[in-house]
Motif scaffolding. Structure first.
Motif, PDB file in Angstrom:
ATOM      1  N   GLU A 235       0.832  -1.206   0.000  1.00  0.00           N
ATOM      2  CA  GLU A 235       0.000   0.000   0.000  1.00  0.00           C
ATOM      3  C   GLU A 235       0.864   1.253   0.000  1.00  0.00           C
ATOM      4  OE1 GLU A 235      -3.890   2.018   2.143  1.00  0.00           O
ATOM      5  OE2 GLU A 235      -3.178   0.043   2.804  1.00  0.00           O
ATOM      6  N   TYR A 260      -0.457  14.805   4.341  1.00  0.00           N
ATOM      7  CA  TYR A 260      -1.868  14.593   4.673  1.00  0.00           C
ATOM      8  C   TYR A 260      -2.616  13.995   3.492  1.00  0.00           C
ATOM      9  CZ  TYR A 260      -6.679  15.483   6.062  1.00  0.00           C
ATOM     10  OH  TYR A 260      -8.012  15.329   6.355  1.00  0.00           O
ATOM     11  N   ARG A 261      -2.367  14.526   2.286  1.00  0.00           N
ATOM     12  CA  ARG A 261      -3.028  13.992   1.103  1.00  0.00           C
ATOM     13  C   ARG A 261      -2.741  12.492   0.943  1.00  0.00           C
ATOM     14  NH1 ARG A 261      -1.773  18.350  -3.771  1.00  0.00           N
ATOM     15  NH2 ARG A 261      -3.063  20.078  -2.980  1.00  0.00           N
ATOM     16  N   ASN A 264      -3.765  10.494   5.054  1.00  0.00           N
ATOM     17  CA  ASN A 264      -4.776  10.905   6.031  1.00  0.00           C
ATOM     18  C   ASN A 264      -5.708   9.765   6.421  1.00  0.00           C
ATOM     19  OD1 ASN A 264      -7.628  11.354   4.561  1.00  0.00           O
ATOM     20  ND2 ASN A 264      -5.984  11.906   3.124  1.00  0.00           N
ATOM     21  N   GLU A 265      -5.927   8.804   5.531  1.00  0.00           N
ATOM     22  CA  GLU A 265      -6.825   7.699   5.870  1.00  0.00           C
ATOM     23  C   GLU A 265      -6.233   6.784   6.941  1.00  0.00           C
ATOM     24  OE1 GLU A 265      -8.117   5.533   2.486  1.00  0.00           O
ATOM     25  OE2 GLU A 265      -9.105   7.245   1.532  1.00  0.00           O
ATOM     26  N   HIS A 266      -4.925   6.819   7.074  1.00  0.00           N
ATOM     27  CA  HIS A 266      -4.248   5.958   8.051  1.00  0.00           C
ATOM     28  C   HIS A 266      -3.779   6.736   9.286  1.00  0.00           C
ATOM     29  CE1 HIS A 266      -4.208   2.670   5.158  1.00  0.00           C
ATOM     30  NE2 HIS A 266      -3.793   3.537   4.251  1.00  0.00           N
TER      31      HIS A 266
END
Length: 333
Positions: A235, A260-261, A264-266
């Motif tokens: 990933e 962040y882009r 951010n999901e993690h």
């Protein structure tokens, strides 16, 4: 109204010439990102290199900064290429905690011929040779050096090979170099910029670093050799592949915003970084010490118009000495 001072972790906090360490705990990833602006502009403008040479040296500087700022002791990280291409040497020297210097050596005629022939790609200008990455912990400590081949590879590709072979740490790295045109008195002016992102897979469980079985050869549909068979690593590689070159350079994006882009999901955490400066370690005392090791014949050969002139390849500073300073009488005084 007074602007509120930015705090660590907010967009735009780091700015240019600041290395931002980060961690993505959910993926067992740690890394560093940097955008070089005024620092790089100063180094490249000082030497007035042709644009293809400047781009290569900027990439070398990025790698030196990303790796050098990871050192936890007083010392140096030195990147050096020796190749048979038109740009036969690049040197980027990072001294902890924050000093960078760099220079390039090239053959102007061969470079011009390569550009005219449409062979100005970085790997073509470097040619074949080696990339040496050296960690110097000081006079009383042994140097560590990793060497990888440069056989038609870019510096980005060679850096990945170094980590795979020498450090054995799954590592992905992205480098980007370009120019930013800004308004200036009487028109506009170009400024050099560079952005680099390095991410490493560092799980606590060592078995997660296990490499797949060796590739079976032609017709084997398995993974390429040396690729880690872990979903978090896969990933990470997929996310890094989405990074656009202009994102790494754009000052309006900045290090924190790009991190962040990507993550951010993690959940991504940033830490206090290192401000890197254009500083050379040369000095009159150091150069004098080198000249004191010369024989009387070498001193004579180095003298021109009654003066010994020494120019620092890194910062272009000129030093002058009188031959009498290194006479037998002066040495015994």
């Amino acid at each position: 109204m007074v602007d509120r001072e930015r705090k660590l972790g907010e967009f735009g906090f780091a700015g240019d010439d600041n290395v931002v360490p980060f961690e993505v705990g959910a993926l067992d990833v740690r890394g560093r990102m940097v955008q070089l602006g005024p620092l790089l502009d100063q180094i490249l403008a000082r030497h007035d290199y042709p644009e293809p040479v400047a781009r290569l040296l900027a990439e070398a500087a990025l790698v030196a900064v990303l790796l050098g700022t990871s050192l936890k002791f007083e010392g140096k990280f030195i990147l050096q290429t020796r190749t048979d291409g038109p740009v036969d040497m690049l040197v980027a020297d990072f001294s902890t905690p924050k000093s960078l210097r760099a220079y390039a050596r090239f053959d102007a005629d061969r470079l011009a011929a390569a550009v005219e022939a449409g062979e100005a790609a970085p790997e073509k200008l470097l040619g074949n040779g080696v990339l040496a990455l050296t960690i110097d912990q000081g006079a009383d400590m042994q140097r560590y050096q990793g060497i990888v081949a440069l056989d038609g590879e870019t510096l980005e590709e060679a850096a990945k090979t170094y980590f795979r072979q020498s450090e054995q740490i799954p590592t992905d790295i992205r480098l980007s170099v370009g120019k930013l045109v800004l308004p200036a008195a009487g028109g506009s002016r170009e400024h050099w910029r560079a952005g680099g992102l390095l991410a490493q897979f560092l799980p606590k469980a060592q078995e997660r670093l296990r490499m797949p079985d060796l590739h079976g050869g032609d017709g084997d549909p398995g993974q390429p050799p040396h690729e880690v068979a872990d979903n978090s690593w896969r990933e990470l590689v997929a996310l890094m592949a989405t990074v656009e070159h202009n994102e790494l350079l754009d000052p309006s994006v900045g290090s924190e915003r790009l991190l962040y882009r990507l993550f951010n999901e993690h959940g991504v955490r940033v830490f206090e970084g290192t401000h890197v400066e254009d500083e050379c370690s040369c000095s009159r005392t150091k150069i004098r010490g080198i000249l004191e090791g010369f024989s009387a014949e070498e001193i004579e050969e180095s003298t021109e118009d009654g003066v010994i002139r020494v120019n620092c390849e890194f910062c272009s500073k000129a030093y002058e000495f009188k031959p009498a300073e290194f006479s037998a009488e002066a040495r015994s005084a």
